[in-house]
Scaffold this active site. Sequence first.
Site, PDB file in Angstrom:
ATOM      1  N   ASP A 104       1.009  -1.002  -0.141  1.00  0.00           N
ATOM      2  CA  ASP A 104       0.068   0.283   0.332  1.00  0.00           C
ATOM      3  C   ASP A 104       1.156   1.336  -0.232  1.00  0.00           C
ATOM      4  O   ASP A 104       2.364   1.528   0.225  1.00  0.00           O
ATOM      5  CB  ASP A 104      -0.733  -0.247   1.009  1.00  0.00           C
ATOM      6  CG  ASP A 104      -2.458   0.736   1.198  1.00  0.00           C
ATOM      7  OD1 ASP A 104      -3.200   0.403   1.008  1.00  0.00           O
ATOM      8  OD2 ASP A 104      -2.192   2.275   0.705  1.00  0.00           O
ATOM      9  N   ASN A 149      -5.818  -4.492  -6.346  1.00  0.00           N
ATOM     10  CA  ASN A 149      -7.270  -3.954  -5.767  1.00  0.00           C
ATOM     11  C   ASN A 149      -6.872  -2.681  -5.670  1.00  0.00           C
ATOM     12  O   ASN A 149      -8.046  -1.761  -5.479  1.00  0.00           O
ATOM     13  CB  ASN A 149      -7.440  -4.551  -4.546  1.00  0.00           C
ATOM     14  CG  ASN A 149      -8.304  -3.832  -3.874  1.00  0.00           C
ATOM     15  OD1 ASN A 149      -9.479  -3.747  -4.433  1.00  0.00           O
ATOM     16  ND2 ASN A 149      -8.023  -3.223  -2.898  1.00  0.00           N
ATOM     17  N   TYR A 206     -12.773   7.804 -13.976  1.00  0.00           N
ATOM     18  CA  TYR A 206     -12.728   6.657 -13.043  1.00  0.00           C
ATOM     19  C   TYR A 206     -13.297   5.491 -13.666  1.00  0.00           C
ATOM     20  O   TYR A 206     -12.763   3.664 -13.757  1.00  0.00           O
ATOM     21  CB  TYR A 206     -13.634   6.451 -11.624  1.00  0.00           C
ATOM     22  CG  TYR A 206     -13.448   5.247 -10.353  1.00  0.00           C
ATOM     23  CD1 TYR A 206     -12.561   5.361  -9.975  1.00  0.00           C
ATOM     24  CD2 TYR A 206     -14.135   4.614 -10.525  1.00  0.00           C
ATOM     25  CE1 TYR A 206     -12.554   3.966  -9.144  1.00  0.00           C
ATOM     26  CE2 TYR A 206     -14.622   3.916  -9.777  1.00  0.00           C
ATOM     27  CZ  TYR A 206     -14.459   3.504  -8.712  1.00  0.00           C
ATOM     28  OH  TYR A 206     -14.052   2.286  -8.031  1.00  0.00           O
ATOM     29  N   LYS A 234     -11.727   1.780 -14.667  1.00  0.00           N
ATOM     30  CA  LYS A 234     -12.363   0.702 -15.046  1.00  0.00           C
ATOM     31  C   LYS A 234     -12.956  -0.585 -15.566  1.00  0.00           C
ATOM     32  O   LYS A 234     -12.547  -1.694 -15.914  1.00  0.00           O
ATOM     33  CB  LYS A 234     -13.437   0.909 -13.909  1.00  0.00           C
ATOM     34  CG  LYS A 234     -12.697   1.021 -12.374  1.00  0.00           C
ATOM     35  CD  LYS A 234     -12.028   1.079 -11.941  1.00  0.00           C
ATOM     36  CE  LYS A 234     -11.679   0.717 -10.662  1.00  0.00           C
ATOM     37  NZ  LYS A 234     -10.178  -0.239  -9.563  1.00  0.00           N
ATOM     38  N   THR A 289     -16.844   1.929   2.089  1.00  0.00           N
ATOM     39  CA  THR A 289     -15.543   1.840   2.505  1.00  0.00           C
ATOM     40  C   THR A 289     -15.169   3.367   2.254  1.00  0.00           C
ATOM     41  O   THR A 289     -15.945   4.294   1.958  1.00  0.00           O
ATOM     42  CB  THR A 289     -14.701   1.223   1.587  1.00  0.00           C
ATOM     43  OG1 THR A 289     -14.765   1.469   0.206  1.00  0.00           O
ATOM     44  CG2 THR A 289     -14.867  -0.493   1.015  1.00  0.00           C
TER      45      THR A 289
HETATM   46  P1  NAD Z   1     -10.828   1.896   0.415  1.00  0.00           P
HETATM   47  O1  NAD Z   1      -9.625   3.127   0.527  1.00  0.00           O
HETATM   48  O2  NAD Z   1     -11.201   2.081   1.262  1.00  0.00           O
HETATM   49  O3  NAD Z   1      -8.587   1.374  -0.066  1.00  0.00           O
HETATM   50  C1  NAD Z   1      -7.781   1.704  -0.907  1.00  0.00           C
HETATM   51  C2  NAD Z   1      -6.528   1.686  -0.758  1.00  0.00           C
HETATM   52  O4  NAD Z   1      -5.520   1.722  -1.928  1.00  0.00           O
HETATM   53  C3  NAD Z   1      -5.746   2.423   0.047  1.00  0.00           C
HETATM   54  O5  NAD Z   1      -5.106   1.750   1.484  1.00  0.00           O
HETATM   55  C4  NAD Z   1      -5.026   3.476  -0.185  1.00  0.00           C
HETATM   56  O6  NAD Z   1      -3.949   3.878   0.698  1.00  0.00           O
HETATM   57  C5  NAD Z   1      -4.548   2.622  -1.117  1.00  0.00           C
HETATM   58  N1  NAD Z   1      -3.976   3.057  -2.831  1.00  0.00           N
HETATM   59  C6  NAD Z   1      -4.276   4.587  -2.643  1.00  0.00           C
HETATM   60  N2  NAD Z   1      -3.355   4.703  -3.900  1.00  0.00           N
HETATM   61  C7  NAD Z   1      -2.864   3.731  -3.949  1.00  0.00           C
HETATM   62  C8  NAD Z   1      -1.326   3.739  -4.683  1.00  0.00           C
HETATM   63  N3  NAD Z   1      -0.921   4.500  -5.862  1.00  0.00           N
HETATM   64  N4  NAD Z   1      -1.018   2.613  -4.465  1.00  0.00           N
HETATM   65  C9  NAD Z   1      -1.737   1.558  -3.668  1.00  0.00           C
HETATM   66  N5  NAD Z   1      -2.353   2.154  -3.163  1.00  0.00           N
HETATM   67  C10 NAD Z   1      -2.578   2.893  -2.900  1.00  0.00           C
HETATM   68  O7  NAD Z   1     -10.828   1.630  -0.710  1.00  0.00           O
HETATM   69  P2  NAD Z   1     -11.560   0.391  -1.159  1.00  0.00           P
HETATM   70  O8  NAD Z   1     -13.099   0.611  -1.765  1.00  0.00           O
HETATM   71  O9  NAD Z   1     -11.932  -0.861  -0.941  1.00  0.00           O
HETATM   72  O10 NAD Z   1     -11.123   0.386  -2.444  1.00  0.00           O
HETATM   73  C11 NAD Z   1     -10.347  -1.100  -3.386  1.00  0.00           C
HETATM   74  C12 NAD Z   1     -10.496  -1.380  -4.882  1.00  0.00           C
HETATM   75  O11 NAD Z   1     -12.267  -0.899  -5.117  1.00  0.00           O
HETATM   76  C13 NAD Z   1     -10.384   0.266  -6.034  1.00  0.00           C
HETATM   77  O12 NAD Z   1      -9.834  -0.264  -6.524  1.00  0.00           O
HETATM   78  C14 NAD Z   1     -11.697   0.458  -5.826  1.00  0.00           C
HETATM   79  O13 NAD Z   1     -12.087   1.744  -7.173  1.00  0.00           O
HETATM   80  C15 NAD Z   1     -12.351  -0.243  -5.789  1.00  0.00           C
HETATM   81  N6  NAD Z   1     -14.044  -0.456  -6.087  1.00  0.00           N
HETATM   82  C16 NAD Z   1     -14.479   0.279  -4.908  1.00  0.00           C
HETATM   83  C17 NAD Z   1     -16.037   0.299  -5.097  1.00  0.00           C
HETATM   84  C18 NAD Z   1     -16.778   1.463  -3.274  1.00  0.00           C
HETATM   85  O14 NAD Z   1     -17.508   1.490  -3.575  1.00  0.00           O
HETATM   86  N7  NAD Z   1     -15.651   1.299  -3.019  1.00  0.00           N
HETATM   87  C19 NAD Z   1     -16.898   0.164  -5.810  1.00  0.00           C
HETATM   88  C20 NAD Z   1     -16.044  -0.641  -7.121  1.00  0.00           C
HETATM   89  C21 NAD Z   1     -15.285  -0.550  -6.826  1.00  0.00           C
END
Ligand code: NAD
Length: 270
Positions: free
Chosen positions: A38, A93, A170, A174, A205
């Site tokens: 991370d 992820n 975004y 995706k 989240t």
């Molecule tokens: P989150 O914000 O809780 O966690 C994301 C993590 O990624 C954080 O710990 C952050 O520090 C880390 N991060 C950010 N930029 C980074 C980088 N350049 N290198 C390494 N780490 C990095 O988010 P989440 O909801 O757990 O999201 C995880 C994945 O799920 C993402 O790809 C997001 O696009 C996708 N997603 C989330 C949702 C939602 O509603 N939360 C919906 C669809 C897809």
Amino acid sequence: MSGRLNNRVAIVTGGASGIGLETSILFAQEGANVILADISFEGAQKGAKIIEERYPNVKAIAAKTDVGKEADVKAVVDLAVKEFGRLDIMFNNAGIMHPEDDNALNTEERIWDLTMQINLKGVWWGCKYAILAMRQNATDENKGLHVGGSIINTASFVALMGAATPQLAYTASKGGVLAMTRELAMVHAREGIRVNSLCPGPLQTPLLMDFLNTEEKKERRRVHLPMGRFGEAVELAKAALFLASDDSSYVTGADFAVDGGLSKAYVTPI
Ligand code: NAD
């Protein structure tokens, strides 16, 4: 503990929070050694500590990794091979949703480029170095170890359906993850490397909740959710575990939607 990932080695990017953190914990519970990669090293360290306290039989390592930098992604895969001798599971992820990401007219190029750098190029690099490492597992066949590996790329429901609340960069990033994943799945199918996308629906989240910072914004979305609620990160972790384990041995190239039915919805219950 049922040990579905015993002797496996996993890297989880974005492992400090949300889906990545819950998945790292679940992978460890199932017997995997895990690297939480991370950009927040402190967050990754906290996650690794939780795992080591709960599951002393496995090892968890925190790695400071910016997936938007190819050298960082290569370094974390090298770390897995150095520490554990192999890589079985790569969960690409990490992702961002930039607050200035908007529609076609208002999104600045620097926001577009940053989003692509992390959400799309970061996944490409994760796949590239994971494939190179997983190819080495072929020689383990006769030792009873896992051959090939499982790559899971986090996409999103917005890659499957349009939203009138735009975040164009975004969404495009995706969509790229979905298309790239399908192609990689085909190219590497005969090497025992499975590649699947996980398409989460809207979740409780920090990524989404920081963005939906008023009740009105939340309700604008909630009305479209068939189950009437946002999803939980752990519900995605369970799906990632399925894709990571041999339970999904005949699944590759899938757009695996875990979205409470959202992408199948026309009219939802009131
Ligand atoms: P989150 O914000 O809780 O966690 C994301 C993590 O990624 C954080 O710990 C952050 O520090 C880390 N991060 C950010 N930029 C980074 C980088 N350049 N290198 C390494 N780490 C990095 O988010 P989440 O909801 O757990 O999201 C995880 C994945 O799920 C993402 O790809 C997001 O696009 C996708 N997603 C989330 C949702 C939602 O509603 N939360 C919906 C669809 C897809």
